[in-house]
Design an enzyme around this catalytic site. Structure first.
Site: not given
Ligand code: GLP
Length: 237
Positions: A67, A136, A138, A143
């Site tokens: 993404d 959440n 995702h 989402e």
């Molecule tokens: C972001 C990314 C996700 C990732 C998530 C968790 O929003 N788009 O791909 O898995 O955050 O991030 P973290 O590892 O910092 O908790």
């Protein structure tokens, strides 16, 4: 599903890197799906170390990131392209043309989504998809919603995600409201999936992901249906 417990975030990164290294050694031309976020940073560090020690090479690999924020260009410090350059691309022997990420700063994001899907398809699909987990549920930026998108698409970020990601920006108003993300279909079509989950605050969503109903309200719950899923986590369930 296989589930492996790591003592802490550090060993989670090492385990994940070894996992990826094993796959790359078995298939040097592997197509990798890559995540960003704080969870995979340790994995990237160890992969860089293994590559710099000459134990693995990415010269034949191709990578597709999950993404990117809409509106940020590749030089914006909070763009995922910048993150990838900092943590991985600039430190390993992956040819520049083999590293793919959606372009967030384009005039027509919908066209960019199509271009990205075509590029994934041309590469033969994702061999190993590595995923983080949003608070959440995702995956990528898919989402919670009433439906799941199959292909790469533009998504409106939820208030919860904007709040969670504010820590990387000066304040919440600076967090982009939209992102381009691979769809759930792109992710589920990967031959193998490696899910990395770190930190107590993810305990509840990890439980819902694997022990709750499969639901579009918890996008990660669809991973229950994948035939080759490995979970590495430092949360003891
Ligand atoms: C972001 C990314 C996700 C990732 C998530 C968790 O929003 N788009 O791909 O898995 O955050 O991030 P973290 O590892 O910092 O908790």
């Amino acid at each position: 599903m296989e589930y492996f417990y790591a003592q802490d975030n550090l060993s989670l990164g090492q385990m994940a890197a070894r996992w990826v290294a094993r796959e790359i050694l078995a298939c040097p031309e592997l197509v990798l799906g890559l995540p960003t976020g704080s969870t995979p940073i340790g994995m990237y560090q160890y992969l860089v170390r293994l590559a710099q020690e000459g134990l693995i090479s990415f010269t034949q690999a191709r990578t597709f990131n999950l993404d990117e924020y809409v509106g940020l260009n590749v030089d914006h410090p909070q763009s995922y392209a910048f993150f990838m350059r900092e943590h991985f691309w600039s430190k390993v022997d992956l040819p520049k043309g083999n590293a793919h990420i959606p372009r967030g700063n384009v005039s027509n994001p919908a066209v960019e989504c199509l271009r990205y899907d075509n590029a994934i398809q041309k590469a033969g699909g994702i061999g190993l998809q590595i995923l983080g987990l949003g608070l959440n549920g995702h995956i990528g930026f898919n989402e919670p919603s009433h439906n799941m998108e199959i292909h790469t698409h533009v998504v409106d970020l939820t208030a919860e995600t904007i709040q969670a990601n504010t820590r990387f920006f000066p304040d919440s108003s600076a967090v982009p409201r939209q992102a381009i993300t691979m769809g759930v279909g792109n992710i589920m079509q990967a031959q193998k999936i490696l899910l990395l989950v770190s930190g107590e605050r993810k305990r509840d969503i990890l439980n819902k992901t694997f022990y709750g109903p499969v639901s579009t309200e918890v996008p990660s719950s669809i991973l229950q249906l994948h035939a080759d899923l490995t979970v590495l986590t430092d949360i003891k369930l």
